[in-house]
Design a protein around this motif. Structure first.
Motif, short mmCIF file in Angstrom:
data_model
loop_
_atom_site.label_atom_id
_atom_site.label_comp_id
_atom_site.label_asym_id
_atom_site.label_seq_id
_atom_site.Cartn_x
_atom_site.Cartn_y
_atom_site.Cartn_z
N UNK A 153 -39.94 9.57 -8.45
CA UNK A 153 -41.28 9.07 -8.77
C UNK A 153 -41.18 7.86 -9.68
N UNK A 154 -42.06 6.90 -9.45
CA UNK A 154 -42.11 5.72 -10.30
C UNK A 154 -42.80 6.09 -11.60
N UNK A 155 -42.16 5.86 -12.74
CA UNK A 155 -42.76 6.26 -14.02
C UNK A 155 -43.99 5.43 -14.34
N UNK A 156 -44.91 6.02 -15.05
CA UNK A 156 -46.10 5.29 -15.48
C UNK A 156 -45.69 4.23 -16.49
N UNK A 157 -46.43 3.12 -16.55
CA UNK A 157 -46.11 2.07 -17.51
C UNK A 157 -46.05 2.61 -18.93
N UNK A 158 -45.02 2.20 -19.66
CA UNK A 158 -44.90 2.59 -21.05
C UNK A 158 -44.12 3.87 -21.28
N UNK A 159 -43.75 4.59 -20.20
CA UNK A 159 -43.00 5.83 -20.37
C UNK A 159 -41.55 5.50 -20.69
N UNK A 160 -41.04 6.05 -21.76
CA UNK A 160 -39.67 5.79 -22.19
C UNK A 160 -38.70 6.57 -21.31
N UNK A 161 -37.70 5.89 -20.79
CA UNK A 161 -36.69 6.51 -19.94
C UNK A 161 -35.31 6.31 -20.56
N UNK A 162 -34.40 7.24 -20.33
CA UNK A 162 -33.05 7.08 -20.88
C UNK A 162 -32.32 5.94 -20.18
N UNK A 163 -31.70 5.05 -20.96
CA UNK A 163 -30.98 3.91 -20.40
C UNK A 163 -29.52 4.30 -20.21
N UNK A 164 -29.32 5.20 -19.27
CA UNK A 164 -27.96 5.66 -18.96
C UNK A 164 -27.79 5.65 -17.44
N UNK A 165 -26.55 5.78 -17.02
CA UNK A 165 -26.26 5.80 -15.59
C UNK A 165 -26.83 7.07 -14.96
N UNK A 166 -27.38 6.98 -13.75
CA UNK A 166 -27.88 8.18 -13.07
C UNK A 166 -26.72 9.10 -12.71
N UNK A 167 -27.04 10.35 -12.48
CA UNK A 167 -25.99 11.32 -12.16
C UNK A 167 -25.26 11.01 -10.88
N UNK A 168 -25.88 10.23 -9.99
CA UNK A 168 -25.25 9.90 -8.71
C UNK A 168 -24.27 8.74 -8.80
N UNK A 169 -24.19 8.08 -9.98
CA UNK A 169 -23.32 6.91 -10.11
C UNK A 169 -21.86 7.31 -10.04
N UNK A 170 -21.10 6.68 -9.13
CA UNK A 170 -19.68 6.92 -8.98
C UNK A 170 -18.94 5.59 -9.07
N UNK A 171 -18.16 5.37 -10.12
CA UNK A 171 -17.39 4.12 -10.23
C UNK A 171 -16.49 3.89 -9.02
N UNK A 172 -15.87 4.96 -8.54
CA UNK A 172 -14.98 4.82 -7.39
C UNK A 172 -15.75 4.34 -6.16
N UNK A 173 -16.92 4.92 -5.92
CA UNK A 173 -17.72 4.52 -4.77
C UNK A 173 -18.18 3.07 -4.90
N UNK A 174 -18.54 2.67 -6.11
CA UNK A 174 -18.96 1.28 -6.33
C UNK A 174 -17.83 0.31 -6.03
N UNK A 175 -16.61 0.65 -6.46
CA UNK A 175 -15.46 -0.20 -6.18
C UNK A 175 -15.13 -0.22 -4.69
N UNK A 176 -15.25 0.94 -4.06
CA UNK A 176 -14.96 1.04 -2.63
C UNK A 176 -15.95 0.19 -1.83
N UNK A 177 -17.22 0.25 -2.19
CA UNK A 177 -18.24 -0.55 -1.51
C UNK A 177 -17.99 -2.04 -1.73
N UNK A 178 -17.61 -2.41 -2.96
CA UNK A 178 -17.34 -3.81 -3.26
C UNK A 178 -16.14 -4.31 -2.46
N UNK A 179 -15.11 -3.49 -2.36
CA UNK A 179 -13.92 -3.89 -1.60
C UNK A 179 -14.25 -4.09 -0.13
N UNK A 180 -15.07 -3.20 0.42
CA UNK A 180 -15.50 -3.33 1.81
C UNK A 180 -16.29 -4.62 2.02
N UNK A 181 -17.21 -4.92 1.09
CA UNK A 181 -18.01 -6.13 1.22
C UNK A 181 -17.14 -7.38 1.11
N UNK A 182 -16.18 -7.38 0.20
CA UNK A 182 -15.28 -8.54 0.05
C UNK A 182 -14.52 -8.80 1.35
#
Length: 303
Positions: A153-182
């Motif tokens: 859900x899109x948060x309402x304006x002004x709602x404070x959200x934690x500025x952290x990586x989401x639970x789905x973030x995978x550094x390995x997957x990000x690197x793998x996707x970048x390598x494929x794109x390169x």
């Protein structure tokens, strides 16, 4: 603009066809479709690099379908062709032939390498914009919801959200996707060096990209990117300069981290030879940095 947004359709077009495309967009929206149209997100991308922002939409599956309006101006325009290149790469990665729904405008012939002549298309001159919108809506609805995974859900304006990586973030997957794109970007751009007397050969073995630049059949420059398994965390090692594929020394590297400001995965790229510290780059930016090394080498030897 956030990666959490999703669209039924993203339109790609040349400015010469804006009047036609805007009518089509409004007709689609009147039928309940969510459409990515640049003017509608002008305030959201204010101050941002619109090229990289648009690549997210066309090339990262944020839109369910991409509708390019092919025209002579489209094929000659750098921005629409960049959008189409991102969409084409995404269609290959998604293995979805019908991800791109082409509409032809005027007497235009699209090169076979960009769009197979066997791919069915619609002609703007044969349909009204209302009819094109209705056909688009039927296609979208026939394939069901955009994703089986609920969109947060899109948060309402002004709602404070934690500025952290989401639970789905995978550094390995990000690197793998970048390598494929390169790898895909180097393969797509290799041919442009031939006009300057160079041949760029690209190989993509498992978990690596190998680039070899030749002049008159002799190797003159090389670049390799691979997963560095000797390091304590997942990272990509980069070796450039030596003409040979094999045995490239590590003189640069990249790790993945979550960019809180842009709310996306980015690569922390460190170039050991340049000594300029680290830079946070998108996967596209990472390719641009590596491609620039090849171009600068060619420019330097011709000074």
């Amino acid at each position: 603009m956030s990666d959490r947004e999703t669209y039924d359709v993203a339109v790609s077009f040349s400015g010469a066809q804006r009047a036609l495309v805007e009518k089509y967009v409004r007709a689609c929206q009147a039928l309940g479709l969510s459409v990515f149209y640049d003017k509608d997100v002008a305030t959201q991308i204010w101050g941002r690099n619109f090229i990289t922002e648009f690549r997210k939409v066309y090339g990262q599956g944020i839109a369910r379908y991409v509708v390019p309006f092919f025209s002579r101006e489209y094929l000659g325009g750098p921005y629409p062709m960049d959008e189409y290149s991102a969409a084409l790469t995404s269609s290959i990665e998604l293995r979805e032939d019908a991800y791109i729904l082409p509409i032809m405008v005027g007497d235009v012939k699209v090169p076979e390498e960009l769009l197979s002549s066997a791919t069915h298309h619609l002609n703007a001159e044969h349909w009204t914009v209302e009819e094109l919108a209705k056909i688009t809506a039927e296609r979208v609805r026939s394939t069901g919801p955009a994703s089986a995974t609920p969109v947060p859900a899109t948060p309402a304006p002004g709602v404070l959200l934690p500025r952290i990586a989401p639970g789905s973030f995978s550094p390995y997957e990000a690197l793998e996707n970048a390598l494929s794109l390169v790898g895909k970007r180097f393969q797509a751009n290799a041919g442009v060096l031939e006009r300057y007397g160079y041949t760029c050969r690209v190989r993509t073995p498992d978990h690596a990209v190998e680039v070899r630049v030749e002049q008159r059949g002799m190797p003159v420059y090389g670049l390799q990117v691979w997963f560095d398994e000797s390091y304590r965390q997942d990272r990509l090692a980069v070796g450039y300069g030596a003409p040979s594929y094999r045995g490239s020394a590590k003189n640069a590297w990249a790790t993945a981290e979550w960019d809180k400001q842009h709310e996306e995965a980015r690569l922390k790229f460190t170039d050991g030879l340049q000594g300029a510290g680290s830079t946070l780059l998108t996967a596209e930016g990472f390719f641009d940095a590596l491609w620039r090394k090849v171009v600068l080498y060619i420019e330097q030897i011709h000074r």
